[in-house]
Enzyme design. Structure first.
Site, PDB file in Angstrom:
ATOM      1  N   GLY A   6       0.810  -1.203   0.000  1.00  0.00           N
ATOM      2  CA  GLY A   6       0.000   0.000   0.000  1.00  0.00           C
ATOM      3  C   GLY A   6       0.841   1.248   0.000  1.00  0.00           C
TER       4      GLY A   6
ATOM      5  N   THR B  32       0.716  -0.672  10.681  1.00  0.00           N
ATOM      6  CA  THR B  32      -0.273  -0.932  11.718  1.00  0.00           C
ATOM      7  C   THR B  32      -0.948  -2.277  11.503  1.00  0.00           C
ATOM      8  OG1 THR B  32      -0.699   1.430  12.041  1.00  0.00           O
ATOM      9  CG2 THR B  32      -2.403  -0.094  12.783  1.00  0.00           C
TER      10      THR B  32
ATOM     11  N   TYR C 186      14.005  13.523   0.047  1.00  0.00           N
ATOM     12  CA  TYR C 186      12.863  14.430   0.064  1.00  0.00           C
ATOM     13  C   TYR C 186      13.287  15.890  -0.107  1.00  0.00           C
ATOM     14  CZ  TYR C 186       9.537  10.767   1.204  1.00  0.00           C
ATOM     15  OH  TYR C 186       8.728   9.654   1.142  1.00  0.00           O
TER      16      TYR C 186
ATOM     17  N   ASP D  76       5.900  -6.014   5.803  1.00  0.00           N
ATOM     18  CA  ASP D  76       5.427  -4.659   5.502  1.00  0.00           C
ATOM     19  C   ASP D  76       6.143  -4.160   4.255  1.00  0.00           C
ATOM     20  OD1 ASP D  76       4.914  -1.952   5.388  1.00  0.00           O
ATOM     21  OD2 ASP D  76       5.650  -1.496   7.390  1.00  0.00           O
TER      22      ASP D  76
END
Length: 207
Positions: A7, A15, A43, A78
Protein backbone atom coordinates in the site's frame (compact mmCIF):
# COMPACT_ATOMS: atom_id res chain seq x y z
CA UNK A 1 4.25 -19.12 4.70
CA UNK A 2 4.91 -15.57 3.52
CA UNK A 3 2.21 -12.89 3.80
CA UNK A 4 2.86 -9.35 2.57
CA UNK A 5 1.03 -6.07 3.14
CA UNK A 6 1.19 -3.57 0.27
CA UNK A 7 0.00 0.00 0.00
CA UNK A 8 0.90 3.62 -0.52
CA UNK A 9 2.62 5.87 2.03
CA UNK A 10 0.19 6.39 4.92
CA UNK A 11 -2.17 3.55 4.02
CA UNK A 12 -1.72 1.73 7.34
CA UNK A 13 0.61 -1.09 6.30
CA UNK A 14 2.74 -1.12 9.43
CA UNK A 15 -0.27 -0.93 11.72
CA UNK A 16 -2.05 -3.82 10.00
CA UNK A 17 1.15 -5.85 9.90
CA UNK A 18 1.55 -5.50 13.67
CA UNK A 19 -2.08 -6.36 14.37
CA UNK A 20 -2.16 -9.43 12.13
CA UNK A 21 1.16 -10.63 13.52
CA UNK A 22 -0.28 -10.42 17.02
CA UNK A 23 -3.54 -12.14 16.07
CA UNK A 24 -2.04 -15.06 14.16
CA UNK A 25 1.28 -15.36 15.98
CA UNK A 26 3.13 -14.56 12.78
CA UNK A 27 6.59 -13.00 12.76
CA UNK A 28 6.45 -9.38 11.52
CA UNK A 29 9.12 -7.91 9.28
CA UNK A 30 9.22 -4.17 8.62
CA UNK A 31 11.11 -2.25 5.98
CA UNK A 32 13.94 -0.06 7.25
CA UNK A 33 12.42 3.33 6.46
CA UNK A 34 13.80 5.36 9.34
CA UNK A 35 17.21 3.71 9.02
CA UNK A 36 17.59 4.57 5.33
CA UNK A 37 20.53 7.02 5.24
CA UNK A 38 19.27 8.60 2.01
CA UNK A 39 15.64 9.31 2.91
CA UNK A 40 15.87 12.85 4.24
CA UNK A 41 18.24 13.83 1.43
CA UNK A 42 15.81 12.31 -1.07
CA UNK A 43 12.86 14.43 0.06
CA UNK A 44 15.05 17.55 -0.07
CA UNK A 45 16.42 16.80 -3.55
CA UNK A 46 14.56 13.94 -5.23
CA UNK A 47 16.40 14.18 -8.54
CA UNK A 48 19.84 13.95 -6.95
CA UNK A 49 19.17 11.12 -4.50
CA UNK A 50 16.62 8.87 -6.26
CA UNK A 51 19.07 6.25 -7.51
CA UNK A 52 20.86 6.03 -4.16
CA UNK A 53 17.57 5.68 -2.30
CA UNK A 54 16.18 3.01 -4.63
CA UNK A 55 19.36 0.92 -4.58
CA UNK A 56 19.40 0.99 -0.79
CA UNK A 57 15.77 -0.12 -0.58
CA UNK A 58 16.37 -2.85 -3.18
CA UNK A 59 19.30 -4.19 -1.18
CA UNK A 60 17.32 -4.19 2.07
CA UNK A 61 14.24 -5.82 0.54
CA UNK A 62 16.28 -8.55 -1.13
CA UNK A 63 18.00 -9.29 2.17
CA UNK A 64 14.57 -9.56 3.77
CA UNK A 65 13.38 -11.99 1.08
CA UNK A 66 16.39 -14.23 1.61
CA UNK A 67 15.72 -14.28 5.36
CA UNK A 68 12.02 -14.99 4.78
CA UNK A 69 12.79 -17.88 2.43
CA UNK A 70 15.02 -19.44 5.08
CA UNK A 71 12.59 -18.97 7.98
CA UNK A 72 10.64 -21.85 9.48
CA UNK A 73 7.96 -19.42 10.73
CA UNK A 74 5.14 -17.65 8.93
CA UNK A 75 6.33 -14.13 8.11
CA UNK A 76 4.12 -11.10 7.52
CA UNK A 77 6.04 -8.41 5.66
CA UNK A 78 5.43 -4.66 5.50
CA UNK A 79 5.91 -3.75 1.80
CA UNK A 80 7.61 -5.95 -0.81
CA UNK A 81 10.50 -5.73 -3.20
CA UNK A 82 7.97 -5.73 -6.07
CA UNK A 83 6.38 -2.45 -4.98
CA UNK A 84 9.79 -0.88 -4.67
CA UNK A 85 10.40 -1.67 -8.33
CA UNK A 86 7.04 -1.37 -10.05
CA UNK A 87 5.66 1.54 -8.02
CA UNK A 88 8.37 3.71 -6.49
CA UNK A 89 11.20 3.11 -8.94
CA UNK A 90 8.92 3.44 -11.96
CA UNK A 91 7.43 6.61 -10.53
CA UNK A 92 10.86 8.15 -10.02
CA UNK A 93 11.80 7.23 -13.56
CA UNK A 94 8.63 8.76 -15.01
CA UNK A 95 9.36 11.98 -13.11
CA UNK A 96 12.76 12.20 -14.78
CA UNK A 97 14.66 11.49 -11.58
CA UNK A 98 16.68 8.58 -12.98
CA UNK A 99 18.72 8.35 -16.14
CA UNK A 100 18.20 5.48 -18.59
CA UNK A 101 21.62 4.18 -17.57
CA UNK A 102 20.72 4.10 -13.87
CA UNK A 103 17.36 2.51 -14.61
CA UNK A 104 18.92 -0.23 -16.76
CA UNK A 105 21.47 -1.01 -14.06
CA UNK A 106 18.79 -1.16 -11.38
CA UNK A 107 16.46 -3.41 -13.39
CA UNK A 108 19.23 -5.83 -14.31
CA UNK A 109 20.13 -6.14 -10.64
CA UNK A 110 16.46 -6.64 -9.67
CA UNK A 111 15.91 -9.33 -12.31
CA UNK A 112 18.92 -11.28 -11.08
CA UNK A 113 17.68 -11.01 -7.50
CA UNK A 114 14.11 -12.01 -8.21
CA UNK A 115 15.14 -15.17 -10.03
CA UNK A 116 16.26 -16.50 -6.65
CA UNK A 117 13.01 -16.00 -4.68
CA UNK A 118 9.29 -16.76 -4.94
CA UNK A 119 6.13 -14.67 -4.62
CA UNK A 120 4.35 -14.26 -1.27
CA UNK A 121 1.55 -16.72 -0.55
CA UNK A 122 -0.80 -13.75 -0.14
CA UNK A 123 -0.42 -10.04 -0.86
CA UNK A 124 -2.84 -7.81 1.09
CA UNK A 125 -3.31 -4.52 -0.77
CA UNK A 126 -4.49 -1.55 1.31
CA UNK A 127 -6.10 0.76 -1.25
CA UNK A 128 -6.69 4.33 -0.05
CA UNK A 129 -7.57 7.71 -1.54
CA UNK A 130 -5.11 10.61 -1.45
CA UNK A 131 -7.08 12.57 1.22
CA UNK A 132 -7.03 9.49 3.45
CA UNK A 133 -3.28 9.10 2.94
CA UNK A 134 -2.63 12.78 3.66
CA UNK A 135 -4.59 12.63 6.89
CA UNK A 136 -2.60 9.62 8.09
CA UNK A 137 0.71 11.17 7.08
CA UNK A 138 -0.10 14.36 8.96
CA UNK A 139 -1.14 12.44 12.06
CA UNK A 140 2.07 10.44 12.32
CA UNK A 141 4.15 13.58 11.89
CA UNK A 142 7.36 12.41 10.24
CA UNK A 143 9.16 15.62 9.29
CA UNK A 144 10.57 14.33 6.00
CA UNK A 145 7.07 13.32 4.79
CA UNK A 146 5.33 16.64 5.40
CA UNK A 147 6.59 18.24 2.18
CA UNK A 148 5.23 15.53 -0.13
CA UNK A 149 3.05 16.85 -2.93
CA UNK A 150 -0.49 15.60 -3.57
CA UNK A 151 0.48 14.87 -7.16
CA UNK A 152 3.25 12.58 -5.94
CA UNK A 153 0.83 10.55 -3.81
CA UNK A 154 -1.69 10.40 -6.65
CA UNK A 155 0.95 9.15 -9.06
CA UNK A 156 1.91 6.44 -6.59
CA UNK A 157 -1.73 5.44 -6.18
CA UNK A 158 -2.12 5.04 -9.93
CA UNK A 159 1.04 2.97 -10.15
CA UNK A 160 -0.10 0.79 -7.25
CA UNK A 161 -3.33 -0.03 -9.07
CA UNK A 162 -1.43 -0.77 -12.27
CA UNK A 163 1.03 -2.98 -10.41
CA UNK A 164 -1.62 -4.91 -8.48
CA UNK A 165 -4.13 -5.41 -11.27
CA UNK A 166 -1.89 -5.70 -14.34
CA UNK A 167 1.63 -6.77 -13.37
CA UNK A 168 1.64 -8.78 -10.17
CA UNK A 169 1.21 -12.52 -10.78
CA UNK A 170 0.52 -13.70 -7.23
CA UNK A 171 -2.60 -13.98 -5.06
CA UNK A 172 -3.99 -10.59 -3.96
CA UNK A 173 -6.60 -9.48 -1.44
CA UNK A 174 -7.65 -5.84 -1.91
CA UNK A 175 -8.91 -3.94 1.14
CA UNK A 176 -10.55 -0.57 0.55
CA UNK A 177 -9.11 1.40 3.44
CA UNK A 178 -10.98 4.74 3.44
CA UNK A 179 -13.99 3.49 5.40
CA UNK A 180 -12.09 1.17 7.72
CA UNK A 181 -10.41 1.92 11.04
CA UNK A 182 -8.97 -1.43 12.06
CA UNK A 183 -6.78 0.22 14.70
CA UNK A 184 -9.74 1.51 16.75
CA UNK A 185 -12.67 -0.59 15.53
CA UNK A 186 -12.44 -4.32 16.36
CA UNK A 187 -15.22 -5.12 13.86
CA UNK A 188 -13.15 -3.71 11.01
CA UNK A 189 -10.17 -5.84 12.01
CA UNK A 190 -12.41 -8.89 12.39
CA UNK A 191 -13.73 -8.35 8.87
CA UNK A 192 -10.19 -8.42 7.48
CA UNK A 193 -9.29 -11.50 9.53
CA UNK A 194 -12.37 -13.34 8.23
CA UNK A 195 -11.29 -12.64 4.66
CA UNK A 196 -7.75 -13.83 5.35
CA UNK A 197 -9.06 -17.00 6.98
CA UNK A 198 -11.27 -17.66 3.96
CA UNK A 199 -8.44 -17.10 1.51
CA UNK A 200 -5.68 -19.00 3.30
CA UNK A 201 -7.60 -21.66 5.21
CA UNK A 202 -11.02 -21.87 3.55
CA UNK A 203 -12.87 -21.36 6.82
CA UNK A 204 -15.53 -18.93 5.60
CA UNK A 205 -17.04 -18.01 2.22
CA UNK A 206 -15.09 -15.30 0.42
CA UNK A 207 -16.76 -11.90 0.42
Amino acid sequence: MHIAVAGNIGSGKSTLTKMLAKHYGWEPRFEAVDRNPYLEDYYRDIHRWSFNLEIYFLKERFRDLIAISQSEHTIIQDRTIFEGVYVFMENNRSMGNLSDRDYATYMELFEQMISMVRLPDLLIYLRASVPHLVNNIQQRGRDYEQSMQLEYLQNLNERYDDFIYHKYQGRVMTIEKDNLDFLHNPKDLAQIIDRIDATLFGLFPNQ
